[in-house]
Design a protein around this motif. Structure first.
Motif, PDB file in Angstrom:
ATOM      1  N   SER A  77      -6.725  -0.197   3.130  1.00 40.59           N
ATOM      2  CA  SER A  77      -5.570  -0.652   4.042  1.00 40.59           C
ATOM      3  C   SER A  77      -6.727  -1.534   4.923  1.00 40.59           C
ATOM      4  O   SER A  77      -5.676  -1.940   5.975  1.00 40.59           O
ATOM      5  CB  SER A  77      -4.953   0.465   5.313  1.00 40.59           C
ATOM      6  OG  SER A  77      -6.372   1.515   5.822  1.00 40.59           O
ATOM      7  N   ASN A 111      -0.884  -6.686   4.209  1.00 40.09           N
ATOM      8  CA  ASN A 111      -0.035  -6.756   3.596  1.00 40.09           C
ATOM      9  C   ASN A 111       0.773  -7.044   4.366  1.00 40.09           C
ATOM     10  O   ASN A 111       1.039  -6.668   5.619  1.00 40.09           O
ATOM     11  CB  ASN A 111      -0.229  -4.309   4.331  1.00 40.09           C
ATOM     12  CG  ASN A 111       1.466  -4.177   4.299  1.00 40.09           C
ATOM     13  OD1 ASN A 111       1.674  -4.744   2.942  1.00 40.09           O
ATOM     14  ND2 ASN A 111       1.798  -3.176   4.849  1.00 40.09           N
ATOM     15  N   LEU A 146       0.568  -0.208  -0.210  1.00 36.88           N
ATOM     16  CA  LEU A 146      -0.348  -0.235  -0.103  1.00 36.88           C
ATOM     17  C   LEU A 146       1.313   1.067  -0.343  1.00 36.88           C
ATOM     18  O   LEU A 146       1.021   2.307  -0.817  1.00 36.88           O
ATOM     19  CB  LEU A 146      -1.014  -0.254   1.013  1.00 36.88           C
ATOM     20  CG  LEU A 146      -1.966   0.888   1.294  1.00 36.88           C
ATOM     21  CD1 LEU A 146      -2.425   0.842   0.213  1.00 36.88           C
ATOM     22  CD2 LEU A 146      -2.544   0.950   2.883  1.00 36.88           C
ATOM     23  N   LYS A 205      -7.450   5.332  -0.049  1.00 37.75           N
ATOM     24  CA  LYS A 205      -5.781   4.807   1.380  1.00 37.75           C
ATOM     25  C   LYS A 205      -6.549   4.555   2.066  1.00 37.75           C
ATOM     26  O   LYS A 205      -6.413   2.923   2.777  1.00 37.75           O
ATOM     27  CB  LYS A 205      -4.755   5.755   1.275  1.00 37.75           C
ATOM     28  CG  LYS A 205      -3.667   5.651   1.896  1.00 37.75           C
ATOM     29  CD  LYS A 205      -2.563   5.842   2.161  1.00 37.75           C
ATOM     30  CE  LYS A 205      -1.649   5.079   2.738  1.00 37.75           C
ATOM     31  NZ  LYS A 205      -0.553   6.444   3.611  1.00 37.75           N
TER      32      LYS A 205
END
Length: 226
Positions: A45, A50, A11, A41
């Motif tokens: 997230s 991630n 990200l 964003k």
């Protein structure tokens, strides 16, 4: 590039690319898309898993250090190699290739007891790594734990699946070193006509010589000389 990185779950790297894209003043459609992704964003997230603890730039730096460490390892500059591998592990604690190669440094420096700890740590991260299993077989062999060595040799063989040529070469060499000639020959036979690969033909000759099959060894070495 930003979109590709976003698909990978990177990200922060993706957002940096989007910002750079806007600074280059692209055509309206692309500008609109980049702005929309930057505004999203927070949404991304929440949705993305991630798996990257460091930036892409740091990843590249780790890879460069890894290649440099390998050159030190090949030149038997073990302290320099270990120092670089440890630097990488500060950034990427679960980078099992770096952990395993520290073990290889200790093996080549005739310190199998120290090597064992690193091979076990690498295996806990990548349980089906055939090279790691093979290296554990070698460490136990050097420590005189021959039953353990045979066990890890069998597990290594079971894990092999279309290996890269360099990994195949390392594994066959390893099996020859610890007297597991049957497994070495099995790998040479399994992965096709090795006569178009001089490294493997050479190892086949070495294997024949170790088994006192000198005429067969001579044929292999003569084949390479041609």
């Amino acid at each position: 590039l930003g979109y590709a990185l976003l698909c990978m779950g990177r990200l922060n790297d993706a957002m940096r690319c989007m910002k750079k894209c806007l600074r280059l003043n692209p055509e309206p459609e692309i500008k609109k898309m980049a702005k929309r992704m930057l505004k999203s964003k927070e949404y991304f997230s929440e949705k993305l898993e991630n798996n990257y603890s460091i930036s892409l730039d740091e990843e590249f730096e780790c890879e460069e250090k890894f290649l440099l460490a390998q050159s030190h390892l090949y030149n038997k500059e073990f302290d320099k190699a270990i120092e670089l591998y440890e630097w990488i592990l500060d950034k990427k604690p679960d980078f099992h290739r770096a952990i395993q190669n520290i073990g290889v440094c200790y093996i080549q420096d005739e310190k199998p007891k120290e090597a064992l700890r690193y091979f076990e740590r690498a295996l806990s991260i990548s349980p089906k790594d055939e090279l790691c299993l093979g290296n554990l077989a070698r460490a136990h062999y050097l420590l005189g734990n021959h039953d353990k060595s045979k066990e890890y040799s069998k597990r290594s063989m079971a894990a092999v699946n279309n290996p890269l040529l360099r990994d195949l070469f390392r594994l066959i060499t390893l099996f020859i070193d610890i007297g597991q000639y049957k497994f070495a020959r099995e790998l040479l036979t399994k992965y096709g006509n090795y006569h178009d690969k001089p490294q493997l033909t050479f190892l086949s000759g070495v294997l024949h010589a170790k088994q006192k099959e000198y005429l067969a060894a001579k044929e292999e070495f003569q084949f390479i000389r041609k």
